[in-house]
Design a protein around this motif. Structure first.
Motif, PDB file in Angstrom:
ATOM      1  N   VAL A  60      36.167  56.756  23.462  1.00  0.00           N
ATOM      2  CA  VAL A  60      34.832  56.007  24.079  1.00  0.00           C
ATOM      3  C   VAL A  60      35.524  55.084  25.219  1.00  0.00           C
ATOM      4  O   VAL A  60      35.120  54.538  26.189  1.00  0.00           O
ATOM      5  N   GLU A  61      36.520  54.335  24.754  1.00  0.00           N
ATOM      6  CA  GLU A  61      37.224  53.253  25.470  1.00  0.00           C
ATOM      7  C   GLU A  61      37.857  53.764  26.915  1.00  0.00           C
ATOM      8  O   GLU A  61      37.711  53.340  27.949  1.00  0.00           O
ATOM      9  N   ASN A  62      38.452  55.194  26.663  1.00  0.00           N
ATOM     10  CA  ASN A  62      38.948  55.672  27.904  1.00  0.00           C
ATOM     11  C   ASN A  62      37.751  56.234  29.065  1.00  0.00           C
ATOM     12  O   ASN A  62      38.006  55.952  30.156  1.00  0.00           O
ATOM     13  N   VAL A  63      36.831  56.616  28.416  1.00  0.00           N
ATOM     14  CA  VAL A  63      35.691  57.201  29.379  1.00  0.00           C
ATOM     15  C   VAL A  63      34.843  56.022  29.856  1.00  0.00           C
ATOM     16  O   VAL A  63      34.516  56.058  31.091  1.00  0.00           O
ATOM     17  N   SER A  64      34.609  54.857  29.186  1.00  0.00           N
ATOM     18  CA  SER A  64      34.052  53.602  29.767  1.00  0.00           C
ATOM     19  C   SER A  64      34.917  53.067  30.979  1.00  0.00           C
ATOM     20  O   SER A  64      34.323  52.895  31.769  1.00  0.00           O
ATOM     21  N   LYS A  65      36.186  53.087  30.755  1.00  0.00           N
ATOM     22  CA  LYS A  65      36.937  52.491  31.691  1.00  0.00           C
ATOM     23  C   LYS A  65      37.213  53.486  32.961  1.00  0.00           C
ATOM     24  O   LYS A  65      37.053  52.965  34.117  1.00  0.00           O
ATOM     25  N   LEU A  66      37.065  54.735  32.597  1.00  0.00           N
ATOM     26  CA  LEU A  66      37.125  55.606  33.677  1.00  0.00           C
ATOM     27  C   LEU A  66      35.686  55.599  34.670  1.00  0.00           C
ATOM     28  O   LEU A  66      35.657  55.767  35.840  1.00  0.00           O
ATOM     29  N   ILE A  67      34.590  55.605  33.916  1.00  0.00           N
ATOM     30  CA  ILE A  67      33.311  55.281  34.948  1.00  0.00           C
ATOM     31  C   ILE A  67      33.555  54.069  35.520  1.00  0.00           C
ATOM     32  O   ILE A  67      33.140  54.058  36.739  1.00  0.00           O
ATOM     33  N   ASN A  68      34.214  52.926  35.119  1.00  0.00           N
ATOM     34  CA  ASN A  68      34.397  51.772  36.111  1.00  0.00           C
ATOM     35  C   ASN A  68      35.386  52.225  37.103  1.00  0.00           C
ATOM     36  O   ASN A  68      35.081  51.587  38.363  1.00  0.00           O
ATOM     37  N   LYS A  69      36.203  52.980  36.947  1.00  0.00           N
ATOM     38  CA  LYS A  69      36.953  53.338  38.059  1.00  0.00           C
ATOM     39  C   LYS A  69      36.327  54.015  39.181  1.00  0.00           C
ATOM     40  O   LYS A  69      36.856  53.974  40.152  1.00  0.00           O
ATOM     41  N   ARG A  70      35.163  54.550  38.634  1.00  0.00           N
ATOM     42  CA  ARG A  70      34.479  55.107  39.750  1.00  0.00           C
ATOM     43  C   ARG A  70      33.879  54.208  40.883  1.00  0.00           C
ATOM     44  O   ARG A  70      33.493  54.573  41.898  1.00  0.00           O
ATOM     45  N   TYR A  71      33.788  53.132  40.242  1.00  0.00           N
ATOM     46  CA  TYR A  71      33.010  51.892  41.151  1.00  0.00           C
ATOM     47  C   TYR A  71      34.485  50.983  41.533  1.00  0.00           C
ATOM     48  O   TYR A  71      34.132  49.802  41.985  1.00  0.00           O
ATOM     49  N   GLN A  72      35.584  51.532  41.447  1.00  0.00           N
ATOM     50  CA  GLN A  72      36.912  50.910  41.834  1.00  0.00           C
ATOM     51  C   GLN A  72      36.992  49.480  41.084  1.00  0.00           C
ATOM     52  O   GLN A  72      37.400  48.534  41.569  1.00  0.00           O
ATOM     53  N   VAL A  73      36.567  49.514  39.984  1.00  0.00           N
ATOM     54  CA  VAL A  73      36.597  48.226  39.180  1.00  0.00           C
ATOM     55  C   VAL A  73      37.505  48.625  38.024  1.00  0.00           C
ATOM     56  O   VAL A  73      37.668  49.517  36.904  1.00  0.00           O
ATOM     57  N   THR A  74      38.567  47.846  37.743  1.00  0.00           N
ATOM     58  CA  THR A  74      39.760  48.049  36.539  1.00  0.00           C
ATOM     59  C   THR A  74      40.013  46.714  35.854  1.00  0.00           C
ATOM     60  O   THR A  74      39.554  45.818  36.275  1.00  0.00           O
ATOM     61  N   ASN A  75      40.926  46.916  34.864  1.00  0.00           N
ATOM     62  CA  ASN A  75      41.206  45.881  34.274  1.00  0.00           C
ATOM     63  C   ASN A  75      40.393  45.281  33.494  1.00  0.00           C
ATOM     64  O   ASN A  75      40.355  43.837  33.184  1.00  0.00           O
ATOM     65  N   LEU A  76      39.256  45.754  32.820  1.00  0.00           N
ATOM     66  CA  LEU A  76      38.260  45.245  31.871  1.00  0.00           C
ATOM     67  C   LEU A  76      38.531  45.667  30.674  1.00  0.00           C
ATOM     68  O   LEU A  76      39.193  46.677  30.225  1.00  0.00           O
ATOM     69  N   THR A  77      37.953  44.695  29.557  1.00  0.00           N
ATOM     70  CA  THR A  77      38.092  45.143  28.295  1.00  0.00           C
ATOM     71  C   THR A  77      37.121  46.110  27.971  1.00  0.00           C
ATOM     72  O   THR A  77      36.127  46.301  28.768  1.00  0.00           O
ATOM     73  N   PHE A  78      36.962  46.597  26.796  1.00  0.00           N
ATOM     74  CA  PHE A  78      36.054  47.437  26.617  1.00  0.00           C
ATOM     75  C   PHE A  78      34.624  47.156  26.769  1.00  0.00           C
ATOM     76  O   PHE A  78      33.749  47.701  27.166  1.00  0.00           O
ATOM     77  N   PHE A  79      34.301  45.837  26.148  1.00  0.00           N
ATOM     78  CA  PHE A  79      32.879  45.448  26.310  1.00  0.00           C
ATOM     79  C   PHE A  79      32.673  45.186  27.645  1.00  0.00           C
ATOM     80  O   PHE A  79      31.411  45.159  28.117  1.00  0.00           O
TER      81      PHE A  79
END
Length: 221
Positions: A60-79
């Motif tokens: 869940v955490e991996n995929v949520s962060k991967l979706i954000n990478k699609r928007y060039q957004v990184t270094n976010l917490t899970f929430f």
């Protein structure tokens, strides 16, 4: 008008993360051979359920962060990543529901699930997201002796439904990106191999389930 048969142009996320999701789903179905899916059994816990809960939540955490990478957004917490996903997808109209309103239909005889209910998060809000199964997993992960009963059927089931949604959303996003330059892929936005447990209309799909083969008017004719 002539028609052609088009096989789905599969995004990499479907070949990797979705296949892993299907493995976790099969593991869950295996549990149901010994513990029936019923609210009467929601408090049933075991080491096997603990193992599955931790694996699901990690993905869940991996995929949520991967979706954000699609928007060039990184270094976010899970929430933070969940907030960013839902704010963006509400704008993109891929998902037009606030996160607390997302519903997952059960295909195995249970009521609809709201995996993110209780968050009370609305688009653009600065409020915190609180998810019961995620907090239970975190407590279990850090103090298994005290919270061993958190590895229960209810938490596994709810977290798996959340993972199903996020995986489906990732494939939808990737399929839309493929469709931008591919006429055949334009209407293919679901996994080739569907979930055996869940479905959702919280994502704005354009095609029916299991679109491995779809018929289109020949664009050259």
């Amino acid at each position: 008008m002539p028609i052609v048969t088009a096989k789905k142009n599969i995004p990499d996320s479907e070949k990797t993360h979705w296949q892993y999701y299907l493995m976790l789903e099969n593991d869950f179905l295996g549990l149901l051979e010994y513990c029936a899916l019923s609210t009467d059994n929601y408090d049933c816990y075991s080491n096997r359920m603990t193992q599955l809960l931790l694996s699901i939540c990690s993905e869940v955490e991996n995929v949520s962060k991967l979706i954000n990478k699609r928007y060039q957004v990184t270094n976010l917490t899970f929430f933070e990543s969940l907030k960013n996903i839902m704010d963006r997808e509400l704008d993109n109209r891929i998902c037009e529901k606030d996160i607390c309103e997302i519903s997952i239909e059960s295909l195995i005889g249970c009521s609809p699930i709201y995996p993110f209910s209780g968050t009370n998060y609305k688009k653009g809000s600065k409020s915190d997201i609180k998810i019961e199964w995620w907090q239970d997993m975190a407590d279990l992960k850090h103090d298994r002796e005290k919270y061993r009963n958190n590895g229960n059927l209810k938490n596994v089931y709810n977290s798996l439904s959340a993972l199903f949604f996020l995986e489906s959303l990732l494939i939808k996003i990737d399929s839309e990106a493929l469709a931008a330059n591919d006429k055949i892929a334009k209407n293919l936005d679901r996994p080739v191999q569907d979930s055996s447990i869940f479905s959702t209309e919280s994502i704005n799909y354009r095609c029916n389930r299991s679109p491995e083969f779809t018929f289109y008017p020949d664009p050259q004719k």
